[in-house]
Design a protein around this motif. Sequence first.
Motif, PDB file in Angstrom:
ATOM      1  N   ALA A  14     -16.560 -74.879  27.791  1.00  0.00           N
ATOM      2  CA  ALA A  14     -16.096 -73.589  27.269  1.00  0.00           C
ATOM      3  C   ALA A  14     -16.714 -73.325  25.892  1.00  0.00           C
ATOM      4  O   ALA A  14     -17.220 -72.231  25.618  1.00  0.00           O
ATOM      5  N   VAL A  15     -16.670 -74.347  25.030  1.00  0.00           N
ATOM      6  CA  VAL A  15     -17.216 -74.199  23.675  1.00  0.00           C
ATOM      7  C   VAL A  15     -18.706 -73.888  23.752  1.00  0.00           C
ATOM      8  O   VAL A  15     -19.207 -72.975  23.100  1.00  0.00           O
ATOM      9  N   LYS A  16     -19.413 -74.668  24.597  1.00  0.00           N
ATOM     10  CA  LYS A  16     -20.864 -74.494  24.702  1.00  0.00           C
ATOM     11  C   LYS A  16     -21.221 -73.120  25.270  1.00  0.00           C
ATOM     12  O   LYS A  16     -22.155 -72.473  24.807  1.00  0.00           O
ATOM     13  N   ALA A  17     -20.466 -72.681  26.302  1.00  0.00           N
ATOM     14  CA  ALA A  17     -20.780 -71.395  26.942  1.00  0.00           C
ATOM     15  C   ALA A  17     -20.619 -70.269  25.920  1.00  0.00           C
ATOM     16  O   ALA A  17     -21.463 -69.377  25.817  1.00  0.00           O
ATOM     17  N   GLU A  18     -19.551 -70.340  25.138  1.00  0.00           N
ATOM     18  CA  GLU A  18     -19.326 -69.286  24.145  1.00  0.00           C
ATOM     19  C   GLU A  18     -20.415 -69.327  23.069  1.00  0.00           C
ATOM     20  O   GLU A  18     -20.972 -68.308  22.679  1.00  0.00           O
ATOM     21  N   GLU A  19     -20.714 -70.563  22.636  1.00  0.00           N
ATOM     22  CA  GLU A  19     -21.723 -70.740  21.585  1.00  0.00           C
ATOM     23  C   GLU A  19     -23.087 -70.216  22.056  1.00  0.00           C
ATOM     24  O   GLU A  19     -23.755 -69.462  21.354  1.00  0.00           O
ATOM     25  N   GLN A  20     -23.463 -70.608  23.280  1.00  0.00           N
ATOM     26  CA  GLN A  20     -24.766 -70.191  23.802  1.00  0.00           C
ATOM     27  C   GLN A  20     -24.815 -68.682  24.025  1.00  0.00           C
ATOM     28  O   GLN A  20     -25.807 -68.038  23.696  1.00  0.00           O
ATOM     29  N   SER A  21     -23.743 -68.125  24.586  1.00  0.00           N
ATOM     30  CA  SER A  21     -23.722 -66.679  24.851  1.00  0.00           C
ATOM     31  C   SER A  21     -23.857 -65.891  23.553  1.00  0.00           C
ATOM     32  O   SER A  21     -24.535 -64.857  23.509  1.00  0.00           O
ATOM     33  N   SER A  22     -23.228 -66.396  22.496  1.00  0.00           N
ATOM     34  CA  SER A  22     -23.290 -65.695  21.202  1.00  0.00           C
ATOM     35  C   SER A  22     -24.709 -65.716  20.638  1.00  0.00           C
ATOM     36  O   SER A  22     -25.038 -64.911  19.773  1.00  0.00           O
ATOM     37  N   ARG A  23     -25.527 -66.640  21.097  1.00  0.00           N
ATOM     38  CA  ARG A  23     -26.899 -66.719  20.570  1.00  0.00           C
ATOM     39  C   ARG A  23     -27.792 -65.614  21.126  1.00  0.00           C
ATOM     40  O   ARG A  23     -28.866 -65.365  20.604  1.00  0.00           O
ATOM     41  N   ASP A  54     -17.742 -71.368  37.813  1.00  0.00           N
ATOM     42  CA  ASP A  54     -16.795 -72.487  37.930  1.00  0.00           C
ATOM     43  C   ASP A  54     -15.417 -72.044  37.449  1.00  0.00           C
ATOM     44  O   ASP A  54     -14.387 -72.346  38.059  1.00  0.00           O
ATOM     45  N   THR A  55     -15.404 -71.294  36.334  1.00  0.00           N
ATOM     46  CA  THR A  55     -14.129 -70.794  35.792  1.00  0.00           C
ATOM     47  C   THR A  55     -13.483 -69.829  36.787  1.00  0.00           C
ATOM     48  O   THR A  55     -12.264 -69.849  36.995  1.00  0.00           O
ATOM     49  N   ALA A  56     -14.315 -68.994  37.417  1.00  0.00           N
ATOM     50  CA  ALA A  56     -13.784 -68.031  38.393  1.00  0.00           C
ATOM     51  C   ALA A  56     -13.138 -68.764  39.574  1.00  0.00           C
ATOM     52  O   ALA A  56     -12.058 -68.381  40.032  1.00  0.00           O
ATOM     53  N   PHE A  57     -13.770 -69.828  40.040  1.00  0.00           N
ATOM     54  CA  PHE A  57     -13.174 -70.607  41.130  1.00  0.00           C
ATOM     55  C   PHE A  57     -11.854 -71.236  40.676  1.00  0.00           C
ATOM     56  O   PHE A  57     -10.846 -71.165  41.380  1.00  0.00           O
ATOM     57  N   VAL A 106     -12.379 -66.017  42.827  1.00  0.00           N
ATOM     58  CA  VAL A 106     -13.341 -65.936  43.934  1.00  0.00           C
ATOM     59  C   VAL A 106     -12.535 -65.885  45.223  1.00  0.00           C
ATOM     60  O   VAL A 106     -11.887 -66.855  45.607  1.00  0.00           O
ATOM     61  N   LYS A 107     -12.564 -64.724  45.851  1.00  0.00           N
ATOM     62  CA  LYS A 107     -11.724 -64.522  47.046  1.00  0.00           C
ATOM     63  C   LYS A 107     -12.604 -64.495  48.292  1.00  0.00           C
ATOM     64  O   LYS A 107     -13.757 -64.075  48.237  1.00  0.00           O
ATOM     65  N   PRO A 108     -12.059 -64.929  49.436  1.00  0.00           N
ATOM     66  CA  PRO A 108     -12.819 -64.797  50.681  1.00  0.00           C
ATOM     67  C   PRO A 108     -13.127 -63.328  50.958  1.00  0.00           C
ATOM     68  O   PRO A 108     -12.369 -62.443  50.533  1.00  0.00           O
ATOM     69  N   ILE A 109     -14.196 -63.112  51.683  1.00  0.00           N
ATOM     70  CA  ILE A 109     -14.601 -61.739  52.017  1.00  0.00           C
ATOM     71  C   ILE A 109     -13.493 -61.062  52.826  1.00  0.00           C
ATOM     72  O   ILE A 109     -12.911 -61.682  53.720  1.00  0.00           O
TER      73      ILE A 109
END
Length: 477
Positions: free
Chosen positions: A38-47, A130-133, A138-141
Amino acid sequence: MANQKMLKFVNVDRDMPTKRAPDLRKQDFEEIYSEYAAVKAEEQSSRCSQCGVPYCQSHCPLHNNIPDWLRLTAEGRLREAYDVSQATNTFPEICGRICPQDRLCEGNCVIEQSGHGTVTIGSVEKYITDTAFENGWVKPISPSAERAESVGIIGAGPGGLAAADMLRRQGIQVTVYDRYDRGGGLLTYGIPGFKLEKDVVMKRMDQLEAGGIEFRLNCNVGEDLSFDAIRGKHDAVLIATGVYKTRALQAPGVGAEGVVRALDYLTASNRKSFGDDVEEFDSGALNAEGKRVVVIGGGDTAMDCVRTAIRQGATSVKCLYRRDKANMPGSQREVQNAEEEGVEFVWLSAPKGFTGDAVEGVMVQKMRLGAPDPTGRQMPELIEGSDYIEDADLVVQALGFEPEDLPKLWGVNGLEVTRWGTVKANYGTGETSLDGVYAAGDIVRGASLVVWAIRDGREAAEAIMSYLSNTASVAAE
Ligand SMILES: Cc1cc2nc3c(=O)[nH]c(=O)nc-3n(C[C@H](O)[C@H](O)[C@H](O)COP(=O)(O)OP(=O)(O)OC[C@H]3O[C@@H](n4cnc5c(N)ncnc54)[C@H](O)[C@@H]3O)c2cc1C
Ligand code: SF4
């Protein structure tokens, strides 16, 4: 903030911890991993500079809207980030893990170009899904209306599955036929689990099945069921069978026990990780433990084999390649990973033959790079008198794959193939020479990438929808 003290015990692959230190409990690891991700995703996205010239997006085969989902992640709006991400990619959690990002999105990030290191787009994409799952987003069709038309898809790899997903969303009755006992194609039995965890693939398979896609597994088309029978049963057919014919070495002793094919070796290892009984693995025939292993080839499959052998406890692992490092076809990132794990590369070396009834060694010929071929690539030439024997108990041939001869195998007249044996299909639609028959993925492109197979599958699904609508309106006239 993640527990920094514990994090330092975690092996860091690129920028994410992927392995558990031996003295760390699984539960603790998962907690730390999740916090770290979570920390890395936020950090990277902010870049992401939101540069306005998204080369990352244009170099992603799916043209994913990367800047938008990076911005949403940086703002903590993960559910919206997931909605944007999944709109263009059927399997973002898979691409995020195994796309060669250095050659695609990340290699073209403006920040990378200016020398400050790319935003790690793939790991953010993986994190979002992964977070969505985890959160049940993430719902079946669930199509808004069912339609009567049915489509038969041959091959449950990423190409076939991407098409199945798109068609089912529009209410089409979809049956996927596959000769293996599990779906996923090379995602399941080719790519090793240390690159793509098998539970991630199976979770997706479960979703597709729950959405009403019918899977007919253990069904080898051409043997258990004819192509014509499938064609007769459905309103349209998609061929997404991949490429499985191994490019074989022609050298004395190649039939020796212990000289094996890459896909057999990797499949046995992957099956074992599912807990299956795998006789060739248990007997040691396809297990590198305690062996001196030589892998022949310089592509990504060769890298997967050497890294698998290291994990199985081989005493030594060498990779024989006839050109040099700069001319390897495989990803440089993978070569670096393999080197760090203890693989020795024997450059400018080609196999001349094998010694022993049960293999004992590879007769190696040294090479040098000579004049360029018509494509400009330097051709390897033999250095006379430089032969020597490289000791080996297990030799894995990883020289690439070619298409099977489908028209012959399936007894189909009129299915046109190229001179390389791939199915001839229209660019952008996958239409073949047969009415109502489409093709997607490696069987059209030759050995390629998951993300391209997904794109082909999505495009073919769109073309099939138009075909079905046109056929219906002609019938109504
Ligand atoms: C070892 C290895 C590692 C790889 N690593 C990566 C990677 O890290 N990143 C990446 O992007 N790409 C990677 N690739 C390439 C990638 O896996 C393929 O490009 C991709 O899977 C192609 O998808 P596909 O749907 O066309 O075919 P496949 O994934 O090959 O699926 C085809 C399916 O068709 C089925 N089939 C074939 N013939 C029949 C028949 N007659 N009847 C019924 N079913 C049939 C097969 O059983 C299979 O399930 C790798 C490939 C290999 C071999
Ligand atoms: S699908 Fe692949 S190339 Fe496209 S953004 Fe994701 S990781 Fe990058």
